[in-house]
Design a protein around this motif. Structure first.
Motif, PDB file in Angstrom:
ATOM      1  N   GLN A 158       5.235   3.863   9.682  1.00 49.10           N
ATOM      2  CA  GLN A 158       6.392   2.957   9.715  1.00 49.10           C
ATOM      3  C   GLN A 158       6.720   2.560  11.146  1.00 49.10           C
ATOM      4  O   GLN A 158       7.005   1.391  11.444  1.00 49.10           O
ATOM      5  CB  GLN A 158       7.600   3.626   9.059  1.00 49.10           C
ATOM      6  CG  GLN A 158       7.531   3.652   7.542  1.00 49.10           C
ATOM      7  CD  GLN A 158       8.703   4.382   6.921  1.00 49.10           C
ATOM      8  OE1 GLN A 158       9.353   5.218   7.571  1.00 49.10           O
ATOM      9  NE2 GLN A 158       8.987   4.083   5.655  1.00 49.10           N
ATOM     10  N   SER A 159       6.653   3.525  12.058  1.00 52.64           N
ATOM     11  CA  SER A 159       6.946   3.241  13.462  1.00 52.64           C
ATOM     12  C   SER A 159       5.928   2.275  14.059  1.00 52.64           C
ATOM     13  O   SER A 159       6.283   1.428  14.898  1.00 52.64           O
ATOM     14  CB  SER A 159       6.959   4.543  14.268  1.00 52.64           C
ATOM     15  OG  SER A 159       7.158   4.299  15.644  1.00 52.64           O
ATOM     16  N   THR A 216       3.897   8.983   6.946  1.00 54.98           N
ATOM     17  CA  THR A 216       4.768   7.847   6.620  1.00 54.98           C
ATOM     18  C   THR A 216       5.635   7.464   7.813  1.00 54.98           C
ATOM     19  O   THR A 216       5.784   6.279   8.147  1.00 54.98           O
ATOM     20  CB  THR A 216       5.651   8.189   5.412  1.00 54.98           C
ATOM     21  OG1 THR A 216       4.820   8.564   4.308  1.00 54.98           O
ATOM     22  CG2 THR A 216       6.504   6.991   5.016  1.00 54.98           C
ATOM     23  N   THR A 217       6.191   8.463   8.479  1.00 55.13           N
ATOM     24  CA  THR A 217       7.044   8.208   9.652  1.00 55.13           C
ATOM     25  C   THR A 217       6.269   7.501  10.751  1.00 55.13           C
ATOM     26  O   THR A 217       6.732   6.509  11.335  1.00 55.13           O
ATOM     27  CB  THR A 217       7.616   9.535  10.186  1.00 55.13           C
ATOM     28  OG1 THR A 217       8.405  10.155   9.167  1.00 55.13           O
ATOM     29  CG2 THR A 217       8.469   9.307  11.431  1.00 55.13           C
ATOM     30  N   GLY A 239       4.388  -0.055  12.460  1.00 54.62           N
ATOM     31  CA  GLY A 239       4.472  -1.359  11.805  1.00 54.62           C
ATOM     32  C   GLY A 239       3.493  -1.576  10.672  1.00 54.62           C
ATOM     33  O   GLY A 239       3.288  -2.724  10.237  1.00 54.62           O
ATOM     34  N   SER A 240       2.901  -0.513  10.132  1.00 54.23           N
ATOM     35  CA  SER A 240       1.892  -0.674   9.084  1.00 54.23           C
ATOM     36  C   SER A 240       2.453  -1.309   7.816  1.00 54.23           C
ATOM     37  O   SER A 240       1.713  -1.958   7.067  1.00 54.23           O
ATOM     38  CB  SER A 240       1.265   0.683   8.738  1.00 54.23           C
ATOM     39  OG  SER A 240       0.515   1.187   9.827  1.00 54.23           O
ATOM     40  N   PHE A 241       3.752  -1.128   7.561  1.00 54.45           N
ATOM     41  CA  PHE A 241       4.335  -1.616   6.314  1.00 54.45           C
ATOM     42  C   PHE A 241       5.096  -2.938   6.479  1.00 54.45           C
ATOM     43  O   PHE A 241       5.656  -3.440   5.511  1.00 54.45           O
ATOM     44  CB  PHE A 241       5.276  -0.551   5.733  1.00 54.45           C
ATOM     45  CG  PHE A 241       4.599   0.764   5.457  1.00 54.45           C
ATOM     46  CD1 PHE A 241       3.785   0.920   4.345  1.00 54.45           C
ATOM     47  CD2 PHE A 241       4.758   1.836   6.318  1.00 54.45           C
ATOM     48  CE1 PHE A 241       3.159   2.122   4.090  1.00 54.45           C
ATOM     49  CE2 PHE A 241       4.136   3.050   6.069  1.00 54.45           C
ATOM     50  CZ  PHE A 241       3.323   3.197   4.956  1.00 54.45           C
ATOM     51  N   ARG A 242       5.126  -3.465   7.695  1.00 55.64           N
ATOM     52  CA  ARG A 242       5.864  -4.713   7.872  1.00 55.64           C
ATOM     53  C   ARG A 242       5.084  -5.889   7.275  1.00 55.64           C
ATOM     54  O   ARG A 242       3.852  -5.872   7.196  1.00 55.64           O
ATOM     55  CB  ARG A 242       6.162  -4.949   9.348  1.00 55.64           C
ATOM     56  CG  ARG A 242       4.958  -5.237  10.213  1.00 55.64           C
ATOM     57  CD  ARG A 242       5.349  -5.476  11.672  1.00 55.64           C
ATOM     58  NE  ARG A 242       4.161  -5.706  12.503  1.00 55.64           N
ATOM     59  CZ  ARG A 242       3.882  -5.026  13.599  1.00 55.64           C
ATOM     60  NH1 ARG A 242       4.693  -4.061  14.014  1.00 55.64           N
ATOM     61  NH2 ARG A 242       2.779  -5.296  14.289  1.00 55.64           N
ATOM     62  N   ARG A 301      -3.723  -2.634   4.325  1.00 52.17           N
ATOM     63  CA  ARG A 301      -3.795  -1.168   4.242  1.00 52.17           C
ATOM     64  C   ARG A 301      -4.850  -0.788   3.182  1.00 52.17           C
ATOM     65  O   ARG A 301      -4.528  -0.303   2.103  1.00 52.17           O
ATOM     66  CB  ARG A 301      -2.431  -0.570   3.872  1.00 52.17           C
ATOM     67  CG  ARG A 301      -1.332  -0.908   4.855  1.00 52.17           C
ATOM     68  CD  ARG A 301      -0.065  -0.088   4.649  1.00 52.17           C
ATOM     69  NE  ARG A 301       0.420  -0.087   3.289  1.00 52.17           N
ATOM     70  CZ  ARG A 301       1.158  -1.045   2.732  1.00 52.17           C
ATOM     71  NH1 ARG A 301       1.480  -2.119   3.458  1.00 52.17           N
ATOM     72  NH2 ARG A 301       1.563  -0.967   1.483  1.00 52.17           N
TER      73      ARG A 301
END
Length: 531
Positions: free
Chosen positions: A138-139, A134-135, A141-144, A28
């Protein structure tokens, strides 16, 4: 796939920085580059290189940004299909999806996105701290931790107006250049600055979320006769320029437009309250030069690209550097018919130290910018820095030469004296031999004085050579023992003749003065004056 665009050197650097970041598991990254330096070209090249890994998704928050992204991606990557996702449009089967955040934030639209998105671009990513981003991220998969998509943020202003931290979204700014760097590198237009003073004390205005209350600011500008003063300023100083003016309210935008029209200036106000067709019509007139002045309130700070703009009228005084930079960024693009961009700042009659201006935004002295452009100042500062550096190098060289000289003369068995920083001397009382540095170089001259005459023994020679010539001459005259550092006569008491000479020269006679000390004082005195 090959892009039809040739990347600039710094754009190659950006791509490399992103790829190096990925190798370090920076999935990111954030890239901060000024308006007009080709951020769309950069992220289009990123999409190009990653096209075999899956689809790409570009997220923006304004309709103009969606249209610009689609146009530029299609130009740069003509083999990739592009699709818009907003309102009734849902072209999710394309290679590159370009979506509004407002549409993606709806759960039913978010669920319809294809599962093979490997690259996400967030345009003007300083907005991405909003919950809607953010929602969505997260959906997707950017933060996985396991195999997330590349989520690249691009912006001209990584600082947010509300001071929120972008670290909650992005891991690292992998590449950043500021406007000054790009102006001096020749990629952005030079800037000139002028100030228009109004009878306003901005320190007395209400501050809301770190900036002036737009309602109070607009009222104060009207009471100070700003519309008429601005029209007069444009007529006097910028009538031949293409101008974008920023004001704090729609009502004030129309008042300024009317004041300009009264001066027979081709001006119109534009606002978000207009229907889309009217707004596009005004922008078209501006782009085709049938209109020379656009006055707006919070509409053209982002997503407005008109390279011919060569004047920004900052009639929206602000404490916010991000807002200020967004506004003046509308005038920094290069254009063949453009020499520079004039920034006109409205300032109060009293000093407001936190009010943004060209000088404050760039950390440059306002008094200098009153008679030179930003580039001219930077070039002058660079020349001055080069002069200081050259002086420092010369000083370092001189210290080196001085060290060499001290070492050389200290190793000698003869009693060399140093009358000044550029001269060494040996004296028998009847004759003196000098070694002088030529200018500030490492070249020296050797010369002899005796009974009023002067004889040059050598010139333009290295120091070691010069001292060798001098000492060979001394030894050739059988004076080596007389001029030796440890000559016995040096420890004898000073003679009456020496003391008399010292009195005439007004040199203090200390108790226990030796003949050697007296001789050295006399030699240094005359050695400093010899020529």
């Amino acid at each position: 796939m090959a892009s039809i665009f040739t990347l600039r050197p710094y754009q190659h650097e950006v791509i490399t920085a992103i790829e190096n970041g990925l190798a370090r598991k920076i999935t990111r990254p954030l890239v901060a580059l000024p308006t007009g330096t080709g951020k769309t070209v950069i992220f289009s090249e990123v999409i190009n290189r990653r096209s075999r890994q899956g689809r790409s998704l570009i997220i923006a928050h304004r309709e103009e940004l969606l249209e610009q992204a689609q146009t530029k991606v299609a130009i740069i990557n003509p083999t990739l299909s592009t699709g818009i996702i907003k309102a009734e449009s849902n072209q999710i089967d394309k290679d590159v999806l370009i979506a509004s955040i407002q549409t993606l934030a709806r759960p039913n639209r978010l669920r319809q996105l294809p599962s093979d998105i490997s690259t996400i671009i967030i345009d003007e990513c300083h907005h991405s701290c909003a919950d809607s981003y953010t929602t969505v991220l997260q959906s997707l998969g950017s933060f996985r931790a396991d195999n997330p998509p590349l989520t690249l943020g691009v912006t001209a202003t990584p600082e947010r107006l509300d001071k929120k931290d972008l670290n909650s979204i992005f891991q690292e700014i992998v590449y950043q250049k500021n406007i000054l760097e790009m102006i001096t590198a020749g990629y952005l237009s030079d800037l000139r600055a002028m100030q228009v003073k109004l009878n306003i004390d901005f320190n007395k205005l209400k501050v809301v979320k770190g900036d002036y209350s737009e309602q109070e600011l607009s009222q104060a500008l009207v009471e100070a006769q700003a519309p008429v003063l601005l029209a007069d300023t444009i007529k006097t100083y910028a009538s031949n320029r293409k101008i974008v003016a920023f004001v704090p309210s729609v009502d004030l935008a129309y008042k300024v437009a009317h004041a300009c029209q009264a001066q027979e200036l081709a001006a119109e106000a534009i606002s978000g309250d207009m229907d889309g067709q009217t707004r596009k019509s005004i922008l078209h007139k501006f782009e085709t030069d049938s209109l020379s002045i656009l006055i707006n309130c919070n509409l053209l700070t982002e997503g407005f690209d008109s390279a011919g703009v060569d004047c920004i009228l900052m009639a929206r005084p602000t404490k916010s550097k991000p807002l200020y930079m967004q506004c003046i960024g509308r005038g920094t693009r290069l254009h063949p018919d453009k020499q520079d961009c004039l920034i006109i700042d409205l300032v109060g009659s009293t000093t407001s130290f936190d009010l943004m201006s060209v000088g404050k935004a760039f950390g440059l002295p306002e008094q200098k910018l009153s008679n030179m452009s930003v580039l001219e100042y930077c070039e002058e500062a660079a020349r001055e820095e080069e002069r200081r550096s050259a002086a420092a190098r010369l000083l370092a060289q001189n210290k080196f030469l001085e060290t060499k000289a001290v070492e050389l003369f200290s190793r000698s068995q003869l009693n060399w004296l140093k009358p000044n920083s550029r001269r060494y001397v040996l004296s028998t009382g009847q004759a003196s031999i000098y070694v002088d540095r030529i200018d500030l170089s490492d070249k020296w001259s050797v010369w002899l004085t005796s009974q009023g005459s002067k004889q040059v023994l050598a010139t333009d020679v290295p120091l070691a050579f010069a001292t060798g010539i001098a000492e060979d001459y001394v030894r050739g005259q059988n004076l080596g023992q007389l001029l030796a550092k440890n000559a016995p006569w040096r420890n004898r008491p000073a003679s009456d003749k020496q003391k008399l000479t010292l009195q005439k020269l007004r040199i203090a006679i200390t108790p226990g003065l030796t003949a050697g000390e007296a001789s050295d004082s006399i030699t240094k005195f005359w050695g400093n004056r010899a020529s």
